[in-house]
Design a protein around this motif. Sequence first.
Motif, PDB file in Angstrom:
ATOM      1  N   LEU A   1      -7.906 -33.599 147.079  1.00  0.00           N
ATOM      2  CA  LEU A   1      -7.889 -32.529 146.063  1.00  0.00           C
ATOM      3  C   LEU A   1      -8.367 -33.014 144.654  1.00  0.00           C
ATOM      4  O   LEU A   1      -8.485 -32.213 143.760  1.00  0.00           O
ATOM      5  CB  LEU A   1      -6.531 -32.278 146.047  1.00  0.00           C
ATOM      6  N   ARG A   2      -8.972 -33.994 144.627  1.00  0.00           N
ATOM      7  CA  ARG A   2      -9.459 -34.630 143.358  1.00  0.00           C
ATOM      8  C   ARG A   2     -10.526 -33.615 142.766  1.00  0.00           C
ATOM      9  O   ARG A   2     -10.558 -33.411 141.285  1.00  0.00           O
ATOM     10  CB  ARG A   2      -9.836 -36.165 143.437  1.00  0.00           C
ATOM     11  N   TYR A   3     -11.325 -32.910 143.481  1.00  0.00           N
ATOM     12  CA  TYR A   3     -12.298 -32.274 142.735  1.00  0.00           C
ATOM     13  C   TYR A   3     -11.737 -30.916 142.100  1.00  0.00           C
ATOM     14  O   TYR A   3     -12.458 -30.328 141.346  1.00  0.00           O
ATOM     15  CB  TYR A   3     -13.037 -31.649 143.920  1.00  0.00           C
ATOM     16  N   LEU A   4     -10.513 -30.813 142.248  1.00  0.00           N
ATOM     17  CA  LEU A   4      -9.971 -29.534 141.431  1.00  0.00           C
ATOM     18  C   LEU A   4      -9.676 -29.862 140.002  1.00  0.00           C
ATOM     19  O   LEU A   4      -9.148 -29.122 139.162  1.00  0.00           O
ATOM     20  CB  LEU A   4      -8.718 -29.093 142.154  1.00  0.00           C
ATOM     21  N   ASP A   5      -9.566 -31.236 139.802  1.00  0.00           N
ATOM     22  CA  ASP A   5      -8.988 -31.787 138.429  1.00  0.00           C
ATOM     23  C   ASP A   5      -9.911 -31.189 137.314  1.00  0.00           C
ATOM     24  O   ASP A   5     -11.139 -31.309 137.341  1.00  0.00           O
ATOM     25  CB  ASP A   5      -9.014 -33.064 138.346  1.00  0.00           C
ATOM     26  N   GLY A   6      -9.403 -30.723 136.263  1.00  0.00           N
ATOM     27  CA  GLY A   6     -10.050 -30.196 135.472  1.00  0.00           C
ATOM     28  C   GLY A   6     -10.877 -28.748 135.471  1.00  0.00           C
ATOM     29  O   GLY A   6     -11.505 -28.293 134.510  1.00  0.00           O
ATOM     30  N   ARG A   7     -10.740 -28.245 136.485  1.00  0.00           N
ATOM     31  CA  ARG A   7     -11.317 -26.791 136.829  1.00  0.00           C
ATOM     32  C   ARG A   7     -10.405 -25.959 136.767  1.00  0.00           C
ATOM     33  O   ARG A   7      -9.195 -26.139 136.602  1.00  0.00           O
ATOM     34  CB  ARG A   7     -11.905 -26.895 138.450  1.00  0.00           C
TER      35      ARG A   7
END
Lengths: 461, 461
Positions: B358-364
């Motif tokens: 789920l790290r790709y969602l960080d800051g999006r």
Amino acid sequence: MSVVLDWSNLATDRLDGRGVPPADVDGPLADRFRQALRTVLGWRDDGRLGFLDLPDGVDIAHEVTARVSEWVAGVDDVLVLGIGGSALGAVVLRDALGGVRWNDSVALRRGRPRLHVADNPDPDSVRSLLADLDPARTAVNVVSKSGSTAETMALHLVVRAWMEEGLAGGGHAAVAEAVARRLLITTDPERGSLRPMAEREGIATLPIPPDVGGRFSVLSAVGLVPAAVVGADLPALLAGAAQMRDACLVDDLRRNPAGLFATLLHALHTDQGRPIHVMMPYADRLRPLAFWFQQLWAESLGKDGRGPTPLPALGAVDQHAQVQLFMEGPHDKVVVFLTAPFAGEVTVAAGSDAPEALRYLDGRGLGELLDAERRATTEALRRGGRPSATLELSAVDERTLGSVLMLLEVATVLAGALYGVDPLDQPGVEQGKLYTYGLMGREGFDPPDFPPADPARRAGA
Amino acid sequence: MSVVLDWSNLATDRLDGRGVPPADVDGPLADRFRQALRTVLGWRDDGRLGFLDLPDGVDIAHEVTARVSEWVAGVDDVLVLGIGGSALGAVVLRDALGGVRWNDSVALRRGRPRLHVADNPDPDSVRSLLADLDPARTAVNVVSKSGSTAETMALHLVVRAWMEEGLAGGGHAAVAEAVARRLLITTDPERGSLRPMAEREGIATLPIPPDVGGRFSVLSAVGLVPAAVVGADLPALLAGAAQMRDACLVDDLRRNPAGLFATLLHALHTDQGRPIHVMMPYADRLRPLAFWFQQLWAESLGKDGRGPTPLPALGAVDQHAQVQLFMEGPHDKVVVFLTAPFAGEVTVAAGSDAPEALRYLDGRGLGELLDAERRATTEALRRGGRPSATLELSAVDERTLGSVLMLLEVATVLAGALYGVDPLDQPGVEQGKLYTYGLMGREGFDPPDFPPADPARRAGA
């Protein structure tokens, strides 16, 4: 019987020659149906139809009841985070059994928490919803079989941060514990990223059996949790489903409601060019059932260039919207009405001041009016050669809800066999997911190479 | 420009040979369109298209603003009673402009009354709704052009009795006066039973022009009243509509967004067998627009055995429900996406505790995710040879709402001319109304003679 399918008005003798010849139900259609049933029983033997076993999950029902009662103690609001099959069933059960009016802005507080289902990661709705909730008095149910659904995972992270901020004041460990106590995660018992996280953080979990697909999961913990929140009798829900399951696996088409539903709708589509299947409840409380059915029918059957198009409608509202098209448009639709007694009547009083033209309403009930409208619409369609069937619920309660959900689930896998498609997969949405990951910068995924915008193909004001 | 139609992905060069040859837009389709426009201008000259003049009703806008401000002073809730065209537009304007989330159980109170739209005479919803309102602090808007719509009139009588009971305590005259002050009736200025009643009882009224049909009435007092209740800028709404109207009456197809909308969807239906027109907003606030469009398109075009089937959808929710069918089902659909900027972003924080996946969602942002999903779905459909167009709103505000509503209204009458039907009548719903009157015992109307139930065509459990 708690749910009856009446298909009288699908038959040629009621439709001036259109529709299904009733004798076919004992002939070629019975053959088609028996073959489809054999296919379905083969899928069951292969362990692919876990949803058929859910009605036997009385242990899970008791576990859910106990867990939910602890988890919601002292909260005002419950928030379900899920999308598709993880959301639609929750709304069905809430609206049918919880006394909350669909499309309304007011929840009834019956000494129970209000139940919100957040499916769409729309930032405007999410802000609007969270602004009205107290993070210290909200319990959150995260529902994702895979634990990787982008929409649900993004909402989960946002809601977690909101809870942590709202509970700040204690130390870090105390906040983490308080948040964990208000979370409940419904997911696959073996796979996915949610379960290890839950175990690490001490968050309670409930299982979605591995052999139960998302859109067939309403009678697992996915639907049982929200049903328990609104106070439903879970064993009665499962008992209704069990009874219907057994009726839907008999090989006598005339006595099998799911068999009739699937076989007749399939025949009217493939033999008579009616690919659009309208599901039209005449009760606000049952409206979400039409949207739940839409997902089930569309995602299960729409593949390999085949599949009918399910179309939700609502009586009497759609008499002022879609019924003109159903009555006089192309002969490409079959309407399934859904009817149930109302919980109570509201009587109209047209006093002596009322205009003469409204005097006929005096002393009549709103439910009586709605029922007259349904019967009138059914008959007007019939006389126009437009086929319809009616699903009659004997009440809106746990038993009938369990029954009707199971009827439609079995009908869906039978329809898969009739259409010659696999009703349990959804290969057509994978490409979009991969493109989304690419656009969101997820490692290992590339964004698609879009064609450039063509300014000559844009017009506006 | 506040609203732009992008039709790039309807053309053959984007769809691997499927779709509309782009050169046709300057050839045969331009001819078809010009002929349809001539028909429409003829209807206008015959005084049948009163909706085209509504954007010039700045006087009405001021009158509505003044009346509403007096009428809602001191109330907590406003209740609109209407059905079909008298309800759907109110919900569109409330959800788009009022900041209330569709499908939510919580209304935002921004120092303005909550706005409820009661369309269905379902006794369970009506009881549930009225139980939460205070009759002394509720204002009621009854909307019926004819003054005879059974559903709205029944609701009106029920709500009147509820108000009278709730205000009891004063004398009869005082109660009647208090009730009259909280009522506002929107109806035909000349005909119908509501107007004489309103005059007799001193109830304020607002007009629905006689040459404006119910489903084309959103920019009359029918929609302006609810828009004013949520605080909308009515002159801006009308100005957006006026600008779009002018753009939609030019005879250059390439520059006419309503012309392109109607002509391309009609061509994809009649030339290429795509009768199902999906309207799919990617924003909860715009979801009701898909239902409003469904009524407009279905009731205007579904007659004489012709007419497309409009199908509402919602992004990203329907990626988990209907999109499988859109991607891999029959080639019988065209999708129109609807997109607009969000009012604000919500940023996801995936802390170091978050699972790796789920790290790709960080800051999006959630809005960023929804936008990526829309682009991904558009592109996946395109590569599958599935045509789509996009209506781009530059914002969700009064001007763009006025624009998009007018665009779709003009497209509807153009489509009527293209399909060769009268888009302004609805003859197919008359028979059902007569049967309903008969079943409700109205003098002079007979109930239909139903065929008896056939017990051999019923199955259940």
